[in-house]
Design an enzyme around this catalytic site. Structure first.
Site, PDB file in Angstrom:
ATOM      1  N   CYS A   1       6.446   5.411  13.903  1.00 42.25           N
ATOM      2  CA  CYS A   1       6.558   4.020  14.360  1.00 42.25           C
ATOM      3  C   CYS A   1       5.650   3.738  15.547  1.00 42.25           C
ATOM      4  CB  CYS A   1       7.996   3.714  14.741  1.00 42.25           C
ATOM      5  SG  CYS A   1       9.227   4.187  13.518  1.00 42.25           S
TER       6      CYS A   1
ATOM      7  N   ASP B   1      15.116   6.590  15.722  1.00 41.34           N
ATOM      8  CA  ASP B   1      16.369   6.477  14.999  1.00 41.34           C
ATOM      9  C   ASP B   1      16.334   7.282  13.706  1.00 41.34           C
ATOM     10  OD1 ASP B   1      16.369   4.471  16.956  1.00 41.34           O
ATOM     11  OD2 ASP B   1      17.776   3.259  15.813  1.00 41.34           O
TER      12      ASP B   1
ATOM     13  N   CYS C   1       9.209   1.712  17.440  1.00 44.75           N
ATOM     14  CA  CYS C   1      10.535   2.036  16.910  1.00 44.75           C
ATOM     15  C   CYS C   1      11.595   1.122  17.512  1.00 44.75           C
ATOM     16  CB  CYS C   1      10.855   3.507  17.164  1.00 44.75           C
ATOM     17  SG  CYS C   1      12.300   4.111  16.249  1.00 44.75           S
TER      18      CYS C   1
ATOM     19  N   LYS D   1      14.442   0.592  19.311  1.00 44.60           N
ATOM     20  CA  LYS D   1      14.929   0.220  20.635  1.00 44.60           C
ATOM     21  C   LYS D   1      13.813  -0.101  21.606  1.00 44.60           C
ATOM     22  CE  LYS D   1      18.739   0.947  18.696  1.00 44.60           C
ATOM     23  NZ  LYS D   1      18.109   1.408  17.450  1.00 44.60           N
TER      24      LYS D   1
ATOM     25  N   CYS E   1       9.537   1.666  10.115  1.00 47.29           N
ATOM     26  CA  CYS E   1      10.186   1.677   8.804  1.00 47.29           C
ATOM     27  C   CYS E   1       9.986   0.347   8.082  1.00 47.29           C
ATOM     28  CB  CYS E   1      11.658   1.991   8.962  1.00 47.29           C
ATOM     29  SG  CYS E   1      11.958   3.623   9.684  1.00 47.29           S
TER      30      CYS E   1
ATOM     31  N   GLU F   1      24.155   4.954  14.903  1.00 44.38           N
ATOM     32  CA  GLU F   1      24.044   4.288  13.614  1.00 44.38           C
ATOM     33  C   GLU F   1      24.574   5.215  12.526  1.00 44.38           C
ATOM     34  OE1 GLU F   1      19.973   3.198  13.166  1.00 44.38           O
ATOM     35  OE2 GLU F   1      20.125   1.515  14.564  1.00 44.38           O
TER      36      GLU F   1
ATOM     37  N   SER G   1      22.337   1.230  10.735  1.00 41.37           N
ATOM     38  CA  SER G   1      20.892   1.084  10.666  1.00 41.37           C
ATOM     39  C   SER G   1      20.552  -0.217   9.961  1.00 41.37           C
ATOM     40  CB  SER G   1      20.291   2.259   9.894  1.00 41.37           C
ATOM     41  OG  SER G   1      18.974   1.987   9.503  1.00 41.37           O
TER      42      SER G   1
END
Length: 557
Positions: A52, A84, A125, A127, A197, A447, A473
């Site tokens: 990411c 994550d 990513c 956060k 993602c 998650e 997630s």
């Protein structure tokens, strides 16, 4: 560039008494000419730990080139990222949400400590995206957040795949529906390069939300990570930032209560992640703007679901970009009067002005027209009841089920629940309950993608419900209720549940209840004792002592 734009850094670089500071800055390459220009922070979240953010070092070079050409002096620094997707299903996942606060805190500290005049923050990513914007909100300097972009789909057996497919394949493999060789081959093909993602998971959800909010230029975030245009718009951000300085346009001018409504509408219409609730509540807190968990449901009721995106739909973020991208989403919502086009963006133009030039790819089927939506309401709903007095979040995009009633199977951590699914202990009709995974109890509100994907992979996605005081997630789909508040570790009603209690999830009436009287719940809680904290030192313990309820965004201030 005149010193008039050096509203902060003038005190750092000008005058005889600042010679020591200039001496140190010369050692990293700054010149006399650089000192007379505004100092622009390039707050990067580059890391080799996740695809990411893996490409952000190169993207930052384009941002810095744009700043220099526009008349500023860029200075890059880095902060952290917790992946994550990599930490999912392990103890390490507890660090994910906590990292949002660390990202925000660290960017704030570096910018305050070095008197920068403006900030461009690069995120990837999950956060890092809200963490960057929370910092920009606190600093209230001319600022832009640029998202690194989505990964391209992988290919497996002639079909596009994402990391979601790998998680679900684990459940299929456990049930003997997929061979070990097939699982490994999918693993090798699912993530073909850099980028976040690829579905409308949390990263892409927050990317579009912050375009609609106005803190990212409309359409910039949606360009995939490896598309050559990404470097073009990264460079353009440098020029935009200097223009923001000239206009003295700050986050407080852009992030308003109305622009937050626009961001919520973007999440609702694209079937976005439940994490969007948590992060926008946190941002509203940073800006001292009135926003409650109930506001998400109000907006969701009036905004249609238009985007056929994974995890519940067919397409990936890259497909949305090709179809017309986020500007087309904005244009259609504006035409239907579902969002406010008068809100300012970091380009200096309004959201309506930015969306006016959007173009639809002929024949695209990623976005449904407002006249024929996938659903007449959006993808997120808020339930309340005797199990969730402060509320919980349910994602309804991608499935038609609106109610579930069944016996509870109660687990006090994610690992216990995952093991039960893998052993075949979960039966059709069950309600899987995972507690003590909330912001304080986890700590860190893990998650549950491993569990939810295992349920889907086991063929139980349509027959089993799940509720947790933890998170889901963005890749999760199925009948799942997360962010149940108050959480178990604070003595919320979820702590009183026992195996076999009958739980009723009712989306139509926005209710989450257990068939117990208030007296029975209180009697059980009277015998309940809070669990021993899982961490007594370090960042985890500090976070657990400070963090608020998920219904308030799990903030620490």
């Amino acid at each position: 560039m005149s010193e008039t734009l050096k509203k902060k850094s003038l005190a750092l670089t000008e005058g005889p008494d600042r010679a020591p500071a200039r001496a140190m800055l010369r050692a990293v390459g700054l010149t006399d000419e650089d000192f007379h220009k505004p100092l622009i922070a390039v707050a990067n979240t580059w890391s080799e730990v996740t695809p990411c953010n893996y490409h952000l070092r190169e993207l930052a070079a384009s941002v810095k080139q744009g700043i220099r050409e526009a008349g500023g002096t860029p200075i890059e620094f880095n902060t952290i990222v917790v992946s994550d997707g990599i930490s999912m299903g392990t103890e390490g996942m507890k660090a994910s949400l906590i990292s949002r606060e660390v990202v925000a805190d660290s960017i704030e500290l570096v910018v305050r400590g070095h008197l920068f005049d403006g900030v461009i923050a690069l995120s990837g990513c999950d956060k890092t995206i809200p963490g960057c914007v929370m910092a920009l909100a606190r600093l209230n300097l001319p600022s832009i957040m640029l998202y690194g972009g989505s990964i391209m789909p992988g290919e497996f057996h002639g079909k596009p795949v994402s990391i979601q497919d790998v998680f679900e394949a684990v459940g299929s493999h456990a049930r003997g529906k997929m061979s070990t060789e097939e699982l490994i081959e999918l693993e090798r093909r699912a993530c073909p390069g850099a980028g976040a993602c690829g579905g409308q998971f949390t990263a892409n959800t927050m990317a579009i939300a912050f375009e609609f909010l106005g803190i990212s230029p409309l359409g910039f975030n949606g360009i995939p990570a490896m598309d050559p245009k990404k470097h073009q718009i990264a460079k353009a951000c440098g020029d935009l930032l200097i223009n923001l300085l000239k206009k003295n346009l700050r986050p407080s001018d852009i992030i308003t209560r109305t622009s937050l409504d626009n961001a919520i509408a973007a999440i609702a219409t694209t079937g976005g992640s439940t994490n969007g609730v948590l992060h926008l509540l946190a941002l509203a807190h940073e800006m001292s703007l009135p926003l409650t968990i109930d506001d998400f449901d109000t907006i969701n009721r009036r905004v249609p679901l238009l985007a056929d995106l994974k995890p519940g739909g067919r397409f990936m973020a890259a497909d949305l970009y090709q179809a017309g991208g986020t500007p087309l989403v904005a244009k259609w919502l504006l035409e239907a009067r579902h969002i406010d086009g008068d809100q300012l963006t970091v380009t200096g133009k309004t959201l309506a002005e930015e969306a006016a030039s959007a173009k639809e790819l002929p024949g695209q089927t990623v976005l449904h027209p407002v006249s024929h939506p996938i659903k007449t309401t959006g993808g997120l709903v808020i339930l309340k009841g005797n199990l969730a007095p402060e509320g919980c979040v349910v994602k309804v995009a991608g499935h038609a089920k609106l109610s579930h009633k069944g016996p509870a199977k109660v687990f006090d951590c994610e690992e216990e629940a995952f093991g039960a699914v893998q052993r075949g202990d979960i039966q059709p009709g069950d309600v899987v309950v995972i507690r003590y995974e909330g912001p304080q109890g986890g700590p860190g509100m893990r998650e549950m993608l491993g569990v939810t994907s295992a349920i889907v992979g086991a063929g139980l996605g349509e027959s089993v419900a799940l509720l947790t005081d933890g998170r889901f997630s963005g890749a999760t789909y199925g009948f799942m209720a997360g962010h149940v508040a108050p959480e178990a570790s604070k003595g919320g009603p979820i702590a009183a549940l026992q195996n076999g209690d009958i739980i009723h999830l009712d989306v139509t009436n926005r209710k989450l209840d257990v068939e117990l009287s208030d007296l029975e719940i209180q009697a059980r809680l009277a015998k309940w004792t809070a669990p021993t904290p899982r961490y007594t030192t370090g960042v985890m313990a500090k976070y657990a002592k400070l963090v608020s309820s998920a219904s308030r965004g799990a903030v620490t201030t």
